[in-house]
Design a protein around this motif. Sequence first.
Motif, mmCIF file in Angstrom:
data_model
loop_
_atom_site.group_PDB
_atom_site.id
_atom_site.type_symbol
_atom_site.label_atom_id
_atom_site.label_comp_id
_atom_site.label_asym_id
_atom_site.label_seq_id
_atom_site.Cartn_x
_atom_site.Cartn_y
_atom_site.Cartn_z
ATOM 1 N N LEU A 24 0.838 -1.196 0.000
ATOM 2 C CA LEU A 24 0.000 0.000 0.000
ATOM 3 C C LEU A 24 0.874 1.247 0.000
ATOM 4 C CD1 LEU A 24 -2.675 -0.895 2.728
ATOM 5 C CD2 LEU A 24 -2.795 -1.292 0.259
ATOM 6 N N PRO A 25 0.386 2.333 -0.596
ATOM 7 C CA PRO A 25 1.114 3.599 -0.489
ATOM 8 C C PRO A 25 1.039 4.134 0.937
ATOM 9 C CG PRO A 25 -1.000 3.953 -1.543
ATOM 10 C CD PRO A 25 -0.848 2.465 -1.400
ATOM 11 N N VAL A 26 1.934 5.052 1.261
ATOM 12 C CA VAL A 26 1.932 5.726 2.555
ATOM 13 C C VAL A 26 1.635 7.202 2.322
ATOM 14 C CG1 VAL A 26 3.275 6.343 4.599
ATOM 15 C CG2 VAL A 26 3.601 4.103 3.516
ATOM 16 N N ILE A 27 0.730 7.761 3.123
ATOM 17 C CA ILE A 27 0.410 9.188 3.046
ATOM 18 C C ILE A 27 0.908 9.858 4.314
ATOM 19 C CG2 ILE A 27 -1.418 10.904 2.840
ATOM 20 C CD1 ILE A 27 -3.105 8.810 1.395
ATOM 21 N N ASP A 28 1.738 10.871 4.146
ATOM 22 C CA ASP A 28 2.275 11.654 5.264
ATOM 23 C C ASP A 28 1.405 12.897 5.413
ATOM 24 O OD1 ASP A 28 3.802 12.918 7.174
ATOM 25 O OD2 ASP A 28 5.480 13.376 5.840
ATOM 26 N N ILE A 29 0.562 12.914 6.450
ATOM 27 C CA ILE A 29 -0.373 14.018 6.668
ATOM 28 C C ILE A 29 0.336 15.166 7.382
ATOM 29 C CG2 ILE A 29 -2.537 14.714 7.767
ATOM 30 C CD1 ILE A 29 -3.071 12.652 5.683
ATOM 31 N N GLY A 30 0.183 16.389 6.865
ATOM 32 C CA GLY A 30 0.853 17.538 7.459
ATOM 33 C C GLY A 30 2.344 17.452 7.281
ATOM 34 N N CYS A 31 2.774 17.220 6.051
ATOM 35 C CA CYS A 31 4.168 16.862 5.767
ATOM 36 C C CYS A 31 5.146 18.012 5.923
ATOM 37 C CB CYS A 31 4.272 16.288 4.360
ATOM 38 S SG CYS A 31 3.911 17.470 3.022
ATOM 39 N N GLY A 32 4.651 19.267 5.952
ATOM 40 C CA GLY A 32 5.582 20.388 6.023
ATOM 41 C C GLY A 32 6.523 20.389 4.830
ATOM 42 N N ASN A 33 7.823 20.543 5.108
ATOM 43 C CA ASN A 33 8.783 20.560 3.992
ATOM 44 C C ASN A 33 9.239 19.166 3.584
ATOM 45 O OD1 ASN A 33 10.576 19.852 5.982
ATOM 46 N ND2 ASN A 33 12.070 21.447 5.528
ATOM 47 N N GLY A 34 8.561 18.137 4.098
ATOM 48 C CA GLY A 34 8.794 16.786 3.593
ATOM 49 C C GLY A 34 9.890 15.991 4.258
ATOM 50 N N THR A 35 10.360 16.429 5.414
ATOM 51 C CA THR A 35 11.445 15.701 6.079
ATOM 52 C C THR A 35 11.066 14.245 6.340
ATOM 53 O OG1 THR A 35 12.297 17.705 7.130
ATOM 54 C CG2 THR A 35 12.866 15.597 8.165
ATOM 55 N N TYR A 36 9.879 14.036 6.910
ATOM 56 C CA TYR A 36 9.466 12.663 7.223
ATOM 57 C C TYR A 36 8.957 11.934 5.981
ATOM 58 C CZ TYR A 36 10.392 12.889 12.153
ATOM 59 O OH TYR A 36 11.056 12.965 13.347
ATOM 60 N N THR A 37 8.470 12.659 5.006
ATOM 61 C CA THR A 37 8.066 12.023 3.743
ATOM 62 C C THR A 37 9.277 11.392 3.073
ATOM 63 O OG1 THR A 37 6.599 13.941 3.527
ATOM 64 C CG2 THR A 37 6.615 12.367 1.712
ATOM 65 N N PHE A 51 9.387 2.586 2.067
ATOM 66 C CA PHE A 51 8.224 2.090 1.341
ATOM 67 C C PHE A 51 8.265 2.548 -0.117
ATOM 68 C CE2 PHE A 51 6.996 2.496 5.807
ATOM 69 C CZ PHE A 51 6.584 1.186 6.063
ATOM 70 N N PRO A 52 7.634 1.767 -1.009
ATOM 71 C CA PRO A 52 7.748 2.032 -2.444
ATOM 72 C C PRO A 52 7.095 3.334 -2.908
ATOM 73 C CG PRO A 52 7.087 -0.249 -2.053
ATOM 74 C CD PRO A 52 6.972 0.453 -0.741
ATOM 75 N N THR A 53 5.961 3.737 -2.301
ATOM 76 C CA THR A 53 5.237 4.916 -2.772
ATOM 77 C C THR A 53 4.779 5.749 -1.584
ATOM 78 O OG1 THR A 53 4.390 3.668 -4.669
ATOM 79 C CG2 THR A 53 3.286 5.745 -4.143
ATOM 80 N N VAL A 54 5.158 7.029 -1.571
ATOM 81 C CA VAL A 54 4.808 7.913 -0.461
ATOM 82 C C VAL A 54 4.294 9.235 -1.015
ATOM 83 C CG1 VAL A 54 5.595 9.016 1.663
ATOM 84 C CG2 VAL A 54 6.638 6.866 0.934
ATOM 85 N N LEU A 55 3.191 9.715 -0.445
ATOM 86 C CA LEU A 55 2.623 11.012 -0.801
ATOM 87 C C LEU A 55 2.595 11.883 0.438
ATOM 88 C CD1 LEU A 55 1.013 12.936 -2.748
ATOM 89 C CD2 LEU A 55 -1.066 11.860 -1.801
ATOM 90 N N GLY A 56 3.158 13.084 0.339
ATOM 91 C CA GLY A 56 3.082 14.055 1.420
ATOM 92 C C GLY A 56 2.025 15.090 1.107
ATOM 93 N N ILE A 57 1.168 15.395 2.075
ATOM 94 C CA ILE A 57 0.164 16.435 1.865
ATOM 95 C C ILE A 57 0.258 17.467 2.982
ATOM 96 C CG2 ILE A 57 -1.364 14.779 0.735
ATOM 97 C CD1 ILE A 57 -3.207 15.011 3.184
ATOM 98 N N ASP A 58 -0.033 18.709 2.626
ATOM 99 C CA ASP A 58 -0.014 19.789 3.604
ATOM 100 C C ASP A 58 -0.953 20.883 3.125
ATOM 101 O OD1 ASP A 58 2.135 20.506 6.043
ATOM 102 O OD2 ASP A 58 1.107 22.248 5.183
ATOM 103 N N VAL A 59 -1.527 21.615 4.068
ATOM 104 C CA VAL A 59 -2.437 22.702 3.725
ATOM 105 C C VAL A 59 -1.681 23.911 3.181
ATOM 106 C CG1 VAL A 59 -2.428 23.759 6.022
ATOM 107 C CG2 VAL A 59 -4.480 23.956 4.576
#
Length: 235
Positions: free
Chosen positions: A26-39, A46-54
Amino acid sequence: MLWDSDSPAERKQYTDLVLAHFDPSLPVIDIGCGNGTYTRWLATLFPTVLGIDVSAGAVARATREARDIQNCSFTVLDATKADAGDLLLEQMGPANVFVRGVFHVLKPGKQAALAANLKTVVGKTGRVFLAETNFPGNSLDYLAGLGATSDHVPSQLQRALENLPRPGRFGARERRSVFSETDWRVIADGPVNIDVVPMNPAGQLQRVPGYFALMAGAHLPTAEPNLTHNHPPLH
């Protein structure tokens, strides 16, 4: 940014849990990713990661800083909006979700809305891992613990106070009020250390007491072959 500590010690606390319980198909979604450090870190696991932020600015920076990483991407989205869960499910399918330092800055209504969207996203196979600050004192104690005094506030802390809602605490009690037993099953939870950007002259590591929870939809069977249960507290 105050929370962007990029701390290997903090990430180490999470690694075994997410590897043991996140389905790698499954893909991983990083909620509130900011500048993507944890993404970017999740993209090493993991093979597929999406970072989202407001914040469009944060997503633009995250995209630049991950330009050479092929298996992660970013998009601007308010994860508390009523249709956010459906949008993510349509885009990504069922997913695992990673949340660090988001619930503790949201008001109760927004917390409930985010939890509802996560329920949609994880479906029957995904998991949610969250890590939040859970400082035991009041707001003044919290700020003092981060280096504020009566006549001085560290610059990183000042910027955070100007640009983000006032941080609160999010522990087991708050989790129970947001993630109901009707909808969610807790696989593991306990204390964790949240590292922040050092704000002392010596640049020494600064930690805030925190709380983690690993959860699945309540409709899933209790037994999870080959997965670790009742994980001990993180240190």
